[in-house]
Design an enzyme around this catalytic site. Structure first.
Site, PDB file in Angstrom:
ATOM      1  N   ARG A 121       0.814  -1.242   0.000  1.00 44.72           N
ATOM      2  CA  ARG A 121       0.000   0.000   0.000  1.00 44.72           C
ATOM      3  C   ARG A 121       0.838   1.279   0.000  1.00 44.72           C
ATOM      4  O   ARG A 121       0.377   2.342   0.414  1.00 44.72           O
ATOM      5  CB  ARG A 121      -0.978   0.035   1.175  1.00 44.72           C
ATOM      6  CG  ARG A 121      -1.935  -1.104   1.170  1.00 44.72           C
ATOM      7  CD  ARG A 121      -3.173  -0.789   1.985  1.00 44.72           C
ATOM      8  NE  ARG A 121      -4.081  -1.908   1.899  1.00 44.72           N
ATOM      9  CZ  ARG A 121      -4.022  -2.977   2.689  1.00 44.72           C
ATOM     10  NH1 ARG A 121      -3.108  -3.054   3.621  1.00 44.72           N
ATOM     11  NH2 ARG A 121      -4.868  -3.954   2.530  1.00 44.72           N
ATOM     12  N   LYS A 143       3.409  11.453 -11.201  1.00 45.68           N
ATOM     13  CA  LYS A 143       2.552  10.597 -12.039  1.00 45.68           C
ATOM     14  C   LYS A 143       3.285   9.281 -12.239  1.00 45.68           C
ATOM     15  O   LYS A 143       4.378   9.266 -12.801  1.00 45.68           O
ATOM     16  CB  LYS A 143       2.315  11.252 -13.406  1.00 45.68           C
ATOM     17  CG  LYS A 143       1.190  12.265 -13.423  1.00 45.68           C
ATOM     18  CD  LYS A 143       0.843  12.570 -14.877  1.00 45.68           C
ATOM     19  CE  LYS A 143      -0.190  13.635 -15.002  1.00 45.68           C
ATOM     20  NZ  LYS A 143      -0.474  13.956 -16.415  1.00 45.68           N
ATOM     21  N   GLU A 185      10.406  18.597 -24.523  1.00 44.16           N
ATOM     22  CA  GLU A 185       9.715  18.982 -23.282  1.00 44.16           C
ATOM     23  C   GLU A 185      10.348  20.257 -22.708  1.00 44.16           C
ATOM     24  O   GLU A 185       9.660  21.124 -22.189  1.00 44.16           O
ATOM     25  CB  GLU A 185       9.764  17.855 -22.236  1.00 44.16           C
ATOM     26  CG  GLU A 185       9.167  16.520 -22.681  1.00 44.16           C
ATOM     27  CD  GLU A 185       7.630  16.445 -22.610  1.00 44.16           C
ATOM     28  OE1 GLU A 185       6.980  17.460 -22.323  1.00 44.16           O
ATOM     29  OE2 GLU A 185       7.094  15.345 -22.876  1.00 44.16           O
ATOM     30  N   LYS A 227       7.794  23.230 -13.421  1.00 35.34           N
ATOM     31  CA  LYS A 227       6.948  22.050 -13.168  1.00 35.34           C
ATOM     32  C   LYS A 227       6.553  21.994 -11.688  1.00 35.34           C
ATOM     33  O   LYS A 227       5.398  21.716 -11.364  1.00 35.34           O
ATOM     34  CB  LYS A 227       7.642  20.754 -13.601  1.00 35.34           C
ATOM     35  CG  LYS A 227       6.750  19.549 -13.355  1.00 35.34           C
ATOM     36  CD  LYS A 227       6.737  18.529 -14.435  1.00 35.34           C
ATOM     37  CE  LYS A 227       5.701  17.435 -14.140  1.00 35.34           C
ATOM     38  NZ  LYS A 227       5.895  16.237 -14.932  1.00 35.34           N
ATOM     39  N   GLU A 237      -4.082  17.374 -11.541  1.00 36.88           N
ATOM     40  CA  GLU A 237      -4.491  17.773 -12.893  1.00 36.88           C
ATOM     41  C   GLU A 237      -5.997  18.022 -13.017  1.00 36.88           C
ATOM     42  O   GLU A 237      -6.664  17.506 -13.897  1.00 36.88           O
ATOM     43  CB  GLU A 237      -4.034  16.709 -13.913  1.00 36.88           C
ATOM     44  CG  GLU A 237      -3.922  17.281 -15.320  1.00 36.88           C
ATOM     45  CD  GLU A 237      -3.211  16.355 -16.302  1.00 36.88           C
ATOM     46  OE1 GLU A 237      -2.092  15.912 -16.001  1.00 36.88           O
ATOM     47  OE2 GLU A 237      -3.800  16.106 -17.358  1.00 36.88           O
ATOM     48  N   ARG A 241      -2.543  22.143 -14.208  1.00 32.23           N
ATOM     49  CA  ARG A 241      -1.555  21.142 -14.645  1.00 32.23           C
ATOM     50  C   ARG A 241      -1.804  20.680 -16.088  1.00 32.23           C
ATOM     51  O   ARG A 241      -0.875  20.209 -16.760  1.00 32.23           O
ATOM     52  CB  ARG A 241      -1.538  19.946 -13.671  1.00 32.23           C
ATOM     53  CG  ARG A 241      -0.382  18.994 -13.907  1.00 32.23           C
ATOM     54  CD  ARG A 241      -0.183  17.987 -12.779  1.00 32.23           C
ATOM     55  NE  ARG A 241       0.896  17.065 -13.120  1.00 32.23           N
ATOM     56  CZ  ARG A 241       1.450  16.187 -12.306  1.00 32.23           C
ATOM     57  NH1 ARG A 241       1.032  16.091 -11.061  1.00 32.23           N
ATOM     58  NH2 ARG A 241       2.435  15.398 -12.715  1.00 32.23           N
ATOM     59  N   HIS A 248       0.601  17.580 -26.650  1.00 32.68           N
ATOM     60  CA  HIS A 248       0.377  16.172 -26.336  1.00 32.68           C
ATOM     61  C   HIS A 248      -0.913  15.601 -26.918  1.00 32.68           C
ATOM     62  O   HIS A 248      -1.027  14.386 -27.039  1.00 32.68           O
ATOM     63  CB  HIS A 248       0.406  15.950 -24.821  1.00 32.68           C
ATOM     64  CG  HIS A 248       1.793  15.978 -24.244  1.00 32.68           C
ATOM     65  ND1 HIS A 248       2.607  17.092 -24.328  1.00 32.68           N
ATOM     66  CD2 HIS A 248       2.526  15.039 -23.593  1.00 32.68           C
ATOM     67  CE1 HIS A 248       3.763  16.828 -23.730  1.00 32.68           C
ATOM     68  NE2 HIS A 248       3.745  15.592 -23.283  1.00 32.68           N
ATOM     69  N   HIS A 252       0.198  12.497 -28.596  1.00 28.89           N
ATOM     70  CA  HIS A 252      -0.259  11.163 -28.161  1.00 28.89           C
ATOM     71  C   HIS A 252      -0.993  10.451 -29.293  1.00 28.89           C
ATOM     72  O   HIS A 252      -0.851   9.243 -29.475  1.00 28.89           O
ATOM     73  CB  HIS A 252      -1.193  11.262 -26.951  1.00 28.89           C
ATOM     74  CG  HIS A 252      -0.462  11.500 -25.656  1.00 28.89           C
ATOM     75  ND1 HIS A 252      -1.049  12.089 -24.562  1.00 28.89           N
ATOM     76  CD2 HIS A 252       0.806  11.207 -25.278  1.00 28.89           C
ATOM     77  CE1 HIS A 252      -0.174  12.159 -23.572  1.00 28.89           C
ATOM     78  NE2 HIS A 252       0.965  11.643 -23.980  1.00 28.89           N
TER      79      HIS A 252
HETATM   80  N1  LIG Z   1       5.392  10.508 -15.254  1.00 31.24           N
HETATM   81  C1  LIG Z   1       5.381  11.547 -16.067  1.00 31.24           C
HETATM   82  O1  LIG Z   1       5.004  12.653 -15.692  1.00 31.24           O
HETATM   83  C2  LIG Z   1       5.893  11.358 -17.460  1.00 31.24           C
HETATM   84  C3  LIG Z   1       6.118  12.479 -18.275  1.00 31.24           C
HETATM   85  C4  LIG Z   1       6.662  12.283 -19.553  1.00 31.24           C
HETATM   86  C5  LIG Z   1       6.952  11.004 -19.987  1.00 31.24           C
HETATM   87  N2  LIG Z   1       6.702   9.935 -19.185  1.00 31.24           N
HETATM   88  C6  LIG Z   1       7.023   8.570 -19.609  1.00 31.24           C
HETATM   89  O2  LIG Z   1       8.429   8.496 -19.799  1.00 31.24           O
HETATM   90  C7  LIG Z   1       8.725   7.440 -20.698  1.00 31.24           C
HETATM   91  C8  LIG Z   1       9.805   7.890 -21.649  1.00 31.24           C
HETATM   92  O3  LIG Z   1      10.944   8.184 -20.915  1.00 31.24           O
HETATM   93  P1  LIG Z   1      12.372   8.380 -21.592  1.00 31.24           P
HETATM   94  O4  LIG Z   1      12.242   9.215 -22.780  1.00 31.24           O
HETATM   95  O5  LIG Z   1      13.304   8.797 -20.509  1.00 31.24           O
HETATM   96  O6  LIG Z   1      12.697   6.922 -22.139  1.00 31.24           O
HETATM   97  P2  LIG Z   1      13.442   5.637 -21.533  1.00 31.24           P
HETATM   98  O7  LIG Z   1      13.259   5.526 -20.088  1.00 31.24           O
HETATM   99  O8  LIG Z   1      12.973   4.494 -22.366  1.00 31.24           O
HETATM  100  O9  LIG Z   1      14.983   5.937 -21.862  1.00 31.24           O
HETATM  101  C9  LIG Z   1      15.387   6.046 -23.184  1.00 31.24           C
HETATM  102  C10 LIG Z   1      16.607   5.171 -23.473  1.00 31.24           C
HETATM  103  O10 LIG Z   1      17.775   5.787 -22.925  1.00 31.24           O
HETATM  104  C11 LIG Z   1      18.511   4.844 -22.149  1.00 31.24           C
HETATM  105  N3  LIG Z   1      19.207   5.630 -21.125  1.00 31.24           N
HETATM  106  C12 LIG Z   1      18.690   6.184 -20.008  1.00 31.24           C
HETATM  107  N4  LIG Z   1      19.595   6.968 -19.415  1.00 31.24           N
HETATM  108  C13 LIG Z   1      20.724   6.897 -20.152  1.00 31.24           C
HETATM  109  C14 LIG Z   1      21.995   7.518 -20.044  1.00 31.24           C
HETATM  110  N5  LIG Z   1      22.278   8.385 -19.089  1.00 31.24           N
HETATM  111  N6  LIG Z   1      22.935   7.201 -20.992  1.00 31.24           N
HETATM  112  C15 LIG Z   1      22.632   6.353 -22.014  1.00 31.24           C
HETATM  113  N7  LIG Z   1      21.444   5.769 -22.179  1.00 31.24           N
HETATM  114  C16 LIG Z   1      20.501   6.037 -21.247  1.00 31.24           C
HETATM  115  C17 LIG Z   1      17.489   3.855 -21.660  1.00 31.24           C
HETATM  116  O11 LIG Z   1      18.062   2.635 -21.354  1.00 31.24           O
HETATM  117  C18 LIG Z   1      16.553   3.773 -22.865  1.00 31.24           C
HETATM  118  O12 LIG Z   1      17.070   2.858 -23.798  1.00 31.24           O
HETATM  119  C19 LIG Z   1       7.417   7.069 -21.376  1.00 31.24           C
HETATM  120  O13 LIG Z   1       6.976   5.838 -20.880  1.00 31.24           O
HETATM  121  C20 LIG Z   1       6.460   8.179 -20.947  1.00 31.24           C
HETATM  122  O14 LIG Z   1       5.127   7.737 -20.835  1.00 31.24           O
HETATM  123  C21 LIG Z   1       6.191  10.100 -17.928  1.00 31.24           C
HETATM  124 ZN   LIG Z   2       5.383  14.530 -22.450  1.00 31.99          ZN
END
Ligand SMILES: NC(=O)c1ccc[n+]([C@@H]2O[C@H](COP(=O)([O-])OP(=O)(O)OC[C@H]3O[C@@H](n4cnc5c(N)ncnc54)[C@H](O)[C@@H]3O)[C@@H](O)[C@H]2O)c1
Ligand SMILES: [Zn+2]
Length: 367
Positions: A121, A143, A185, A227, A237, A241, A248, A252
């Protein structure tokens, strides 16, 4: 650079975001929230790069560390992976006083946060983001989610980390395409909120693209501050937010239409921002210079600005499934100036169709 600390104030569960260019401050930033047992959740790429450093620091805190490594990529944000992480947590005796440490990009951050929110939990977790996207966006704001085969991010919660530690030095190894995706972003924050930041970015974007540390730290600090401010006003949100979703609605839609294979998230958001600004331009909400400036920034960041060969009808259908939509109308966040956006619920769908007929670049000043 001088370490930066930003507070995210909430009625309960306020926390700090620390920005530095080494692991030096990590111990202090997370120690109060890590019990005697911790599970680091990371992916294979990040594991190879940084797990050893983190493990060393956690041991110096006096914590018994379990390392859980998932496959890189969006497919790991699943209930199946979540189940294997619960199993690992149980087998290693993690209890309510233990903590989860999310080490990696947004995939690992969302997944590890989801585990922390649901295991027993809810247990403490901290974010150590290592992609630019995670450092300016996903690690802040609470999130957390996994995907369902039918919809992305649909099983989740709002669950705040106890601390966020950003080591910008980790960005050195990030592949160029991933760096650019985070830039989408980063640029977004300027256009939704912070025109002063946009002015600074105009002068400094080359330094950012060269990954100069001072410039990166300043820019990431601006984004996190914005942020944090927005999330502190509207954690769940219900209003403000929503503006973080500029780009998006179309973004999306594009991601879902192309099965998350053609574009990275940031590339889709870049295209979304261009075409949503184009709608705003057609509605007379902004002038052409806003659109030109946006395209200029995105091109500097090696991001796409034109959509080719997408069936508009299918895209509209994909957009209609977005979870921000209310009562069957598609929600759009549109610019109403440079550095200012507003939320629109009932757009003329014909107008939305129209903007896809021609590249917005064709009616920019330079052409
Ligand atoms: N929670 C939120 O508010 C929020 C906001 C935006 C996006 N997201 C989510 O984030 C995700 C995308 O995240 P992302 O773009 O970071 O992708 P990711 O986590 O898949 O990372 C991208 C790639 O980079 C590699 N990597 C990470 N750090 C590295 C580093 N320092 N050096 C070399 N390689 C590295 C990873 O292994 C991966 O292959 C999606 O699932 C999306 O839905 C969430
Ligand atoms: Zn985004």
């Amino acid at each position: 650079m001088k370490p930066i600390s930003i507070d995210l104030e909430l009625p309960i569960n306020s926390y700090s975001i620390h920005i530095d260019q080494s692991w030096e401050g990590l111990n202090k930033a997370i120690k109060p929230f890590i019990g005697h047992k911790a599970m680091v959740v990371t992916d294979e790429n990040v594991d190879e790069l940084f797990s050893r450093d983190i493990d060393f620091i956690l041991k110096s805190i006096g914590s018994q560390v379990t390392l859980a490594v998932v496959k890189p990529g969006e497919d790991s944000k699943s209930l199946k992976t979540a189940e294997s992480l619960y199993t690992q947590a149980l087998k290693n005796g993690l209890d309510r006083s233990s903590a989860i440490i999310a080490l990696g990009g947004g995939v690992v951050g969302d997944l590890a946060g989801f585990i922390a929110a649901t295991y027993m939990r809810g247990i403490n977790y901290v974010q150590i983001p290592t992609t630019l996207l995670a450092q300016v966006d996903s690690s802040v704001g609470g999130k957390v989610a996994v995907n369902h085969p039918l919809a992305k991010n649909i099983i989740g919660s709002f669950y705040q980390p106890k601390s966020v530690y950003i080591n910008i030095d980790t960005l050195k190894s990030l592949p160029d395409r991933q760096f650019s995706t985070g830039m989408a972003e980063l640029i977004k924050y300027g256009f939704i909120w912070d025109s002063e930041f946009l002015i600074w970015l105009q002068k400094n974007i080359d330094r950012i693209m060269e990954r100069q540390e001072e410039a990166l730290a300043y820019a990431i600090g601006c984004c996190c501050r914005t942020k944090a401010h927005i999330v502190s006003q509207d954690e769940r949100e219900k209003g403000l937010r929503t503006i973080l979703n500029f780009g998006h609605t179309i973004g999306h839609g594009l991601e879902s239409l192309t099965n998350y294979k053609l574009y990275t998230h940031g590339e889709a958001v870049a295209l979304g921002m261009v075409y949503e600004s184009s709608i705003a331009y057609q509605m007379g909400l902004v002038d052409r210079s806003m659109l030109d400036l946006l395209i200029w920034f995105l091109e500097k960041a090696n991001l796409p600005t034109e959509i080719h060969g997408v069936d508009t009808e299918s895209l509209m259908r994909a957009m209609a499934h977005d979870k921000k939509n209310k009562d069957d109308s598609i929600v759009f966040v549109l610019p109403v100036g440079t550095g200012k956006v507003d939320v629109f619920n009932n757009l003329d769908i014909k107008l939305v169709h129209e903007v896809f007929k021609e590249s917005p670049k064709n009616y920019s000043i330079d052409n």
